[in-house]
Write a protein that holds these residues in place. Structure first.
Motif, mmCIF file in Angstrom:
data_model
loop_
_atom_site.group_PDB
_atom_site.id
_atom_site.type_symbol
_atom_site.label_atom_id
_atom_site.label_comp_id
_atom_site.label_asym_id
_atom_site.label_seq_id
_atom_site.Cartn_x
_atom_site.Cartn_y
_atom_site.Cartn_z
ATOM 1 N N VAL A 112 0.844 -1.205 0.000
ATOM 2 C CA VAL A 112 0.000 0.000 0.000
ATOM 3 C C VAL A 112 0.872 1.245 0.000
ATOM 4 C CG1 VAL A 112 -1.607 1.368 1.396
ATOM 5 C CG2 VAL A 112 -2.016 -1.068 1.044
ATOM 6 N N ARG A 113 1.903 1.244 0.817
ATOM 7 C CA ARG A 113 2.802 2.406 0.895
ATOM 8 C C ARG A 113 3.415 2.704 -0.470
ATOM 9 N NH1 ARG A 113 8.242 2.033 4.174
ATOM 10 N NH2 ARG A 113 8.567 0.710 2.389
ATOM 11 N N PHE A 114 3.912 1.672 -1.152
ATOM 12 C CA PHE A 114 4.520 1.878 -2.468
ATOM 13 C C PHE A 114 3.476 2.274 -3.510
ATOM 14 C CE2 PHE A 114 7.917 -0.974 -0.704
ATOM 15 C CZ PHE A 114 8.895 0.006 -0.667
ATOM 16 N N ALA A 115 2.276 1.718 -3.426
ATOM 17 C CA ALA A 115 1.223 2.063 -4.387
ATOM 18 C C ALA A 115 0.810 3.526 -4.243
ATOM 19 C CB ALA A 115 0.011 1.153 -4.206
ATOM 20 N N VAL A 116 0.621 3.977 -3.017
ATOM 21 C CA VAL A 116 0.204 5.365 -2.781
ATOM 22 C C VAL A 116 1.294 6.335 -3.217
ATOM 23 C CG1 VAL A 116 -0.361 7.074 -0.999
ATOM 24 C CG2 VAL A 116 -1.448 4.820 -0.961
ATOM 25 N N SER A 117 2.531 6.088 -2.803
ATOM 26 C CA SER A 117 3.616 7.001 -3.179
ATOM 27 C C SER A 117 3.880 6.944 -4.680
ATOM 28 C CB SER A 117 4.885 6.718 -2.386
ATOM 29 O OG SER A 117 5.379 5.429 -2.675
ATOM 30 N N GLY A 118 3.756 5.762 -5.288
ATOM 31 C CA GLY A 118 3.952 5.636 -6.728
ATOM 32 C C GLY A 118 2.902 6.365 -7.540
ATOM 33 N N ALA A 119 1.714 6.554 -6.951
ATOM 34 C CA ALA A 119 0.640 7.278 -7.635
ATOM 35 C C ALA A 119 0.693 8.780 -7.327
ATOM 36 C CB ALA A 119 -0.721 6.714 -7.236
ATOM 37 N N GLY A 120 1.741 9.206 -6.622
ATOM 38 C CA GLY A 120 1.896 10.633 -6.333
ATOM 39 C C GLY A 120 1.222 11.084 -5.053
ATOM 40 N N GLY A 121 0.762 10.144 -4.238
ATOM 41 C CA GLY A 121 0.103 10.503 -2.988
ATOM 42 C C GLY A 121 1.061 10.444 -1.815
ATOM 43 N N TRP A 122 0.586 10.870 -0.660
ATOM 44 C CA TRP A 122 1.394 10.786 0.546
ATOM 45 C C TRP A 122 0.494 10.388 1.710
ATOM 46 C CZ3 TRP A 122 0.172 15.047 -2.166
ATOM 47 C CH2 TRP A 122 -0.567 16.038 -1.537
ATOM 48 N N ILE A 123 1.006 9.480 2.525
ATOM 49 C CA ILE A 123 0.261 8.956 3.660
ATOM 50 C C ILE A 123 0.301 9.971 4.788
ATOM 51 C CG2 ILE A 123 0.210 7.125 5.404
ATOM 52 C CD1 ILE A 123 1.231 5.232 3.192
ATOM 53 N N THR A 124 -0.874 10.250 5.352
ATOM 54 C CA THR A 124 -0.981 11.235 6.427
ATOM 55 C C THR A 124 -1.261 10.599 7.781
ATOM 56 O OG1 THR A 124 -3.324 11.576 5.934
ATOM 57 C CG2 THR A 124 -1.739 13.054 4.859
ATOM 58 N N GLY A 125 -1.650 9.321 7.791
ATOM 59 C CA GLY A 125 -1.923 8.650 9.058
ATOM 60 C C GLY A 125 -2.388 7.225 8.831
ATOM 61 N N HIS A 126 -2.483 6.487 9.917
ATOM 62 C CA HIS A 126 -2.985 5.119 9.841
ATOM 63 C C HIS A 126 -3.497 4.689 11.199
ATOM 64 C CE1 HIS A 126 0.904 4.272 11.657
ATOM 65 N NE2 HIS A 126 0.410 3.106 12.032
ATOM 66 N N GLN A 127 -4.337 3.672 11.201
ATOM 67 C CA GLN A 127 -4.840 3.064 12.434
ATOM 68 C C GLN A 127 -4.906 1.566 12.199
ATOM 69 O OE1 GLN A 127 -5.648 4.713 15.365
ATOM 70 N NE2 GLN A 127 -5.804 2.672 16.234
ATOM 71 N N GLN A 128 -4.260 0.809 13.063
ATOM 72 C CA GLN A 128 -4.240 -0.648 12.924
ATOM 73 C C GLN A 128 -5.214 -1.256 13.923
ATOM 74 O OE1 GLN A 128 -0.394 -2.533 12.482
ATOM 75 N NE2 GLN A 128 -1.010 -4.030 14.023
ATOM 76 N N PHE A 129 -5.975 -2.229 13.483
ATOM 77 C CA PHE A 129 -6.931 -2.925 14.332
ATOM 78 C C PHE A 129 -6.515 -4.396 14.408
ATOM 79 C CE2 PHE A 129 -8.998 0.647 12.303
ATOM 80 C CZ PHE A 129 -9.473 1.350 13.400
ATOM 81 N N SER A 130 -5.513 -4.674 15.259
ATOM 82 C CA SER A 130 -4.935 -5.996 15.438
ATOM 83 C C SER A 130 -4.541 -6.569 14.081
ATOM 84 C CB SER A 130 -5.917 -6.904 16.178
ATOM 85 O OG SER A 130 -5.297 -8.126 16.529
ATOM 86 N N ASN A 131 -4.770 -7.854 13.865
ATOM 87 C CA ASN A 131 -4.482 -8.477 12.569
ATOM 88 C C ASN A 131 -5.722 -8.508 11.695
ATOM 89 O OD1 ASN A 131 -1.776 -9.032 12.873
ATOM 90 N ND2 ASN A 131 -2.112 -11.022 13.797
ATOM 91 N N VAL A 132 -6.766 -7.799 12.096
ATOM 92 C CA VAL A 132 -8.044 -7.853 11.402
ATOM 93 C C VAL A 132 -8.117 -6.838 10.274
ATOM 94 C CG1 VAL A 132 -10.542 -7.606 11.681
ATOM 95 C CG2 VAL A 132 -9.193 -8.711 13.466
ATOM 96 N N SER A 133 -7.742 -5.601 10.543
ATOM 97 C CA SER A 133 -7.833 -4.578 9.504
ATOM 98 C C SER A 133 -6.880 -3.421 9.772
ATOM 99 C CB SER A 133 -9.265 -4.066 9.349
ATOM 100 O OG SER A 133 -9.612 -3.189 10.377
ATOM 101 N N LEU A 134 -6.778 -2.582 8.774
ATOM 102 C CA LEU A 134 -5.903 -1.417 8.810
ATOM 103 C C LEU A 134 -6.603 -0.300 8.056
ATOM 104 C CD1 LEU A 134 -2.948 -0.163 9.162
ATOM 105 C CD2 LEU A 134 -2.551 -1.018 6.859
ATOM 106 N N CYS A 135 -6.551 0.899 8.585
ATOM 107 C CA CYS A 135 -7.084 2.061 7.884
ATOM 108 C C CYS A 135 -5.923 3.022 7.621
ATOM 109 C CB CYS A 135 -8.164 2.755 8.711
ATOM 110 S SG CYS A 135 -8.954 4.110 7.818
#
Length: 103
Positions: free
Chosen positions: A21-44
Motif C-alpha cells: 500500500v505504501r509503495f502504491a500510494v507514493s507511486g501514484a503521487g500521494g502521501w500517507i498522512t496517518g494510519h490506524q491498525q486494528f490488530s491483525n483484522v484490519s488497517l485504515c
C-alpha cells in the motif's frame, strides 16, 4: 477538500500488505498522512492524492493482491482518502504490550 473512502480486502500477509500500500500510494503521487491498525483484522490508511490518480491506484493495488470492494473513480482536484483494508488471513489477534508508565 473532498473525502474518498475506499474499502479493500486481501489475503496478503499484513506487513507485506502495508508495504505494498505504501509503495502504491507514493507511486501514484500521494502521501500517507496517518494510519490506524486494528490488530491483525484490519488497517485504515489515510492519505492525500490527486483525484485523477485514483483509478491507477486501484489498478496497482489490485495487481498487488489488495482488492477494492468497488472500482475507484477519478475525482477532480486533490482528495483526502481513507483506505480500509480487511485481512482475510485468519491470523490470531496481534498482542501488543502496553507501554511502561513512568513512576
Amino acid at each position: 477538500m473532498p473525502v474518498v473512502e475506499l474499502h479493500a480486502f486481501t489475503r496478503v500477509e499484513r506487513l507485506e500488505a502495508v508495504a505494498r500500500v505504501r509503495f502504491a500510494v507514493s507511486g501514484a503521487g500521494g502521501w500517507i498522512t496517518g494510519h490506524q491498525q486494528f490488530s491483525n483484522v484490519s488497517l485504515c490508511v489515510q492519505f492525500e492524492i490527486d483525484g485523477s490518480s485514483l483509478p491507477e491506484l486501484g489498478r496497482v493495488l489490485r495487481e498487488a493482491g489488495i482488492l477494492l470492494a468497488r472500482e475507484a473513480e477519478a475525482v477532480a482536484g486533490s482528495v483526502a482518502c481513507s483506505l480500509q483494508i480487511t485481512f482475510l488471513s485468519g491470523e490470531p489477534d496481534l498482542r501488543t504490550p502496553p507501554p511502561a508508565v513512568p513512576g
